[in-house]
Design a protein around this motif. Structure first.
Motif, PDB file in Angstrom:
ATOM      1  N   GLU A  76     -13.748 135.179  85.773  1.00 26.92           N
ATOM      2  CA  GLU A  76     -14.807 134.424  86.310  1.00 26.92           C
ATOM      3  C   GLU A  76     -15.662 135.033  87.397  1.00 26.92           C
ATOM      4  OE1 GLU A  76     -14.841 130.068  86.794  1.00 26.92           O
ATOM      5  OE2 GLU A  76     -12.424 130.206  86.765  1.00 26.92           O
ATOM      6  N   ILE A  77     -17.076 134.564  87.504  1.00 23.14           N
ATOM      7  CA  ILE A  77     -17.566 135.401  88.403  1.00 23.14           C
ATOM      8  C   ILE A  77     -18.084 134.311  89.631  1.00 23.14           C
ATOM      9  CG2 ILE A  77     -20.046 136.502  88.642  1.00 23.14           C
ATOM     10  CD1 ILE A  77     -20.044 136.355  85.604  1.00 23.14           C
ATOM     11  N   GLY A  78     -18.214 135.100  90.637  1.00 23.85           N
ATOM     12  CA  GLY A  78     -18.319 134.389  92.116  1.00 23.85           C
ATOM     13  C   GLY A  78     -18.775 135.092  93.154  1.00 23.85           C
ATOM     14  N   VAL A  79     -19.078 134.490  94.529  1.00 27.48           N
ATOM     15  CA  VAL A  79     -19.674 135.063  95.486  1.00 27.48           C
ATOM     16  C   VAL A  79     -18.649 134.927  96.552  1.00 27.48           C
ATOM     17  CG1 VAL A  79     -21.403 135.076  97.251  1.00 27.48           C
ATOM     18  CG2 VAL A  79     -22.011 134.472  94.943  1.00 27.48           C
ATOM     19  N   VAL A  80     -18.429 136.251  97.349  1.00 30.13           N
ATOM     20  CA  VAL A  80     -17.475 136.190  98.186  1.00 30.13           C
ATOM     21  C   VAL A  80     -17.997 135.281  99.609  1.00 30.13           C
ATOM     22  CG1 VAL A  80     -15.960 137.673 100.001  1.00 30.13           C
ATOM     23  CG2 VAL A  80     -16.516 138.396  97.618  1.00 30.13           C
ATOM     24  N   VAL A  81     -17.285 134.342  99.973  1.00 32.15           N
ATOM     25  CA  VAL A  81     -17.969 133.745 100.984  1.00 32.15           C
ATOM     26  C   VAL A  81     -17.077 133.905 102.324  1.00 32.15           C
ATOM     27  CG1 VAL A  81     -18.913 131.948  99.807  1.00 32.15           C
ATOM     28  CG2 VAL A  81     -16.763 131.563 100.309  1.00 32.15           C
ATOM     29  N   LYS A  82     -16.006 134.269 102.274  1.00 35.27           N
ATOM     30  CA  LYS A  82     -15.112 134.834 103.340  1.00 35.27           C
ATOM     31  C   LYS A  82     -14.137 135.987 102.854  1.00 35.27           C
ATOM     32  CE  LYS A  82     -11.804 133.000 106.691  1.00 35.27           C
ATOM     33  NZ  LYS A  82     -11.039 131.872 107.029  1.00 35.27           N
ATOM     34  N   ALA A  83     -14.042 136.983 103.703  1.00 38.61           N
ATOM     35  CA  ALA A  83     -13.243 138.222 103.598  1.00 38.61           C
ATOM     36  C   ALA A  83     -12.662 138.624 104.911  1.00 38.61           C
ATOM     37  CB  ALA A  83     -14.135 139.435 103.217  1.00 38.61           C
ATOM     38  N   LYS A  84     -11.558 138.684 104.715  1.00 37.24           N
ATOM     39  CA  LYS A  84     -10.657 138.961 105.953  1.00 37.24           C
ATOM     40  C   LYS A  84      -9.391 139.990 105.401  1.00 37.24           C
ATOM     41  CE  LYS A  84      -8.295 137.266 110.025  1.00 37.24           C
ATOM     42  NZ  LYS A  84      -7.586 136.087 110.639  1.00 37.24           N
ATOM     43  N   ARG A  85      -9.266 141.024 105.774  1.00 36.98           N
ATOM     44  CA  ARG A  85      -8.298 142.111 105.270  1.00 36.98           C
ATOM     45  C   ARG A  85      -8.281 142.034 103.745  1.00 36.98           C
ATOM     46  NH1 ARG A  85      -5.427 144.808 109.117  1.00 36.98           N
ATOM     47  NH2 ARG A  85      -5.400 144.125 111.158  1.00 36.98           N
TER      48      ARG A  85
END
Length: 287
Positions: A149-158
């Motif tokens: 599946e394809i998507g957008v990173v809305v939050k990235a922590k470590r």
């Protein structure tokens, strides 16, 4: 234990601190040994140690207990400590935090990485950033349905990411998928990048062969008669014939995209695996 005691007597190092003496004994007993990387096995649970010794590489498999016997972080700490104690190539300082993170993924238990752990995948070491469009790969168990599946990173922590899937956006939903581990995400190529022979791709959207969704490879050829791309899988080397609609171009810069060969993977001499001139130029690339 007897061999270690005999080795310590044979060394006869006067006034040597115990940690240094133990290190000398370990080096003498194991020779030139280096741990290259850890490998995960989900079913049955296990961890592989890829070890290089005197120029030879081998994988040593360590069986882990079933999931019913590992339910807390304390359980994982016991497993990690026992594993380190049983293998001379492992040390608490270098490998304990990395082992805890791997065991956390294996048993789906949340383990906070240590702040000073160089292998913990901190934000400054991660190539996946918020706002990136990514493809999901390599998930297991209940999350396996999201592979490809394809998507957008809305939050990235470590090494934790919240992904807003394109399919959820199209359906008017707002829920995100939580992904742990940067190895499960590949950056999608720009929309204007054409699909051609040599393109790095991920397989997606298959309904009859769900296990192939998320497989990473590159386009080896295009079959005019069947109107399908021939995709060479990076990890297994297998050849799959896939419709263009079931492929998403990816950037080969991420570690997961390059593992197992990537662009350097050599074609074998099967039919229809040579380059097709029609697809080798930008003007004639698949649209």
């Amino acid at each position: 234990a007897q061999a270690s005691l005999e080795g310590s007597r044979a060394l006869r190092v006067p006034n040597c601190p115990q940690p240094l003496l133990l290190a000398a004994i370990r080096a003498q007993a194991t020779g030139m040994v280096k741990l290259k990387r850890f490998l995960l096995r989900y079913d049955p649970p296990g961890i592989g140690l890829e070890i290089e010794e005197d120029g030879h590489v081998q994988v040593k498999h360590k069986d882990m207990p079933p999931g019913t016997q590992a339910n807390t972080v304390v359980d994982l700490e016991v497993l990690a400590d026992n594993l380190i104690a049983s293998e001379d190539v492992l040390t608490q300082r270098k490998h304990r935090n990395a082992l805890l993170q791997l065991l956390g993924r294996l048993y789906n238990i949340d383990v906070e990485p240590a702040e000073d752990d160089p292998l913990s995948g901190g934000e400054d070491r991660c190539h996946i950033r918020e706002g990136m469009q990514v493809v999901i790969i390599g998930l297991h168990a209940q999350q396996q349905v999201h592979n490809g599946e394809i998507g957008v990173v809305v939050k990235a922590k470590r090494d934790k990411f919240d992904i807003f899937l394109n399919s959820a956006r199209a359906a008017g939903e707002t829920d995100t998928v939580k992904i742990r581990g940067v190895e499960h995400l590949l950056q999608a190529a720009p929309k204007d990048q054409p699909l051609r022979v040599g393109s790095h791709v991920a397989i997606r959207g298959l309904r009859n062969h769900l296990e192939l969704n998320g497989v990473v490879g590159h386009v080896a050829d295009y079959n005019e008669e069947t109107r399908r791309c021939e995709v060479r899988a990076t990890e297994s080397g297998q050849l799959f014939r896939v419709k263009q609609d079931n492929l998403i171009p990816i950037l080969p810069s991420g570690p997961s995209a390059m593992s197992g060969g990537g662009a350097d993977y050599k074609e074998n001499r099967e039919p229809n695996t040579g380059q097709n001139p029609r697809l080798s130029s930008g003007a004639d690339a698949l649209g």
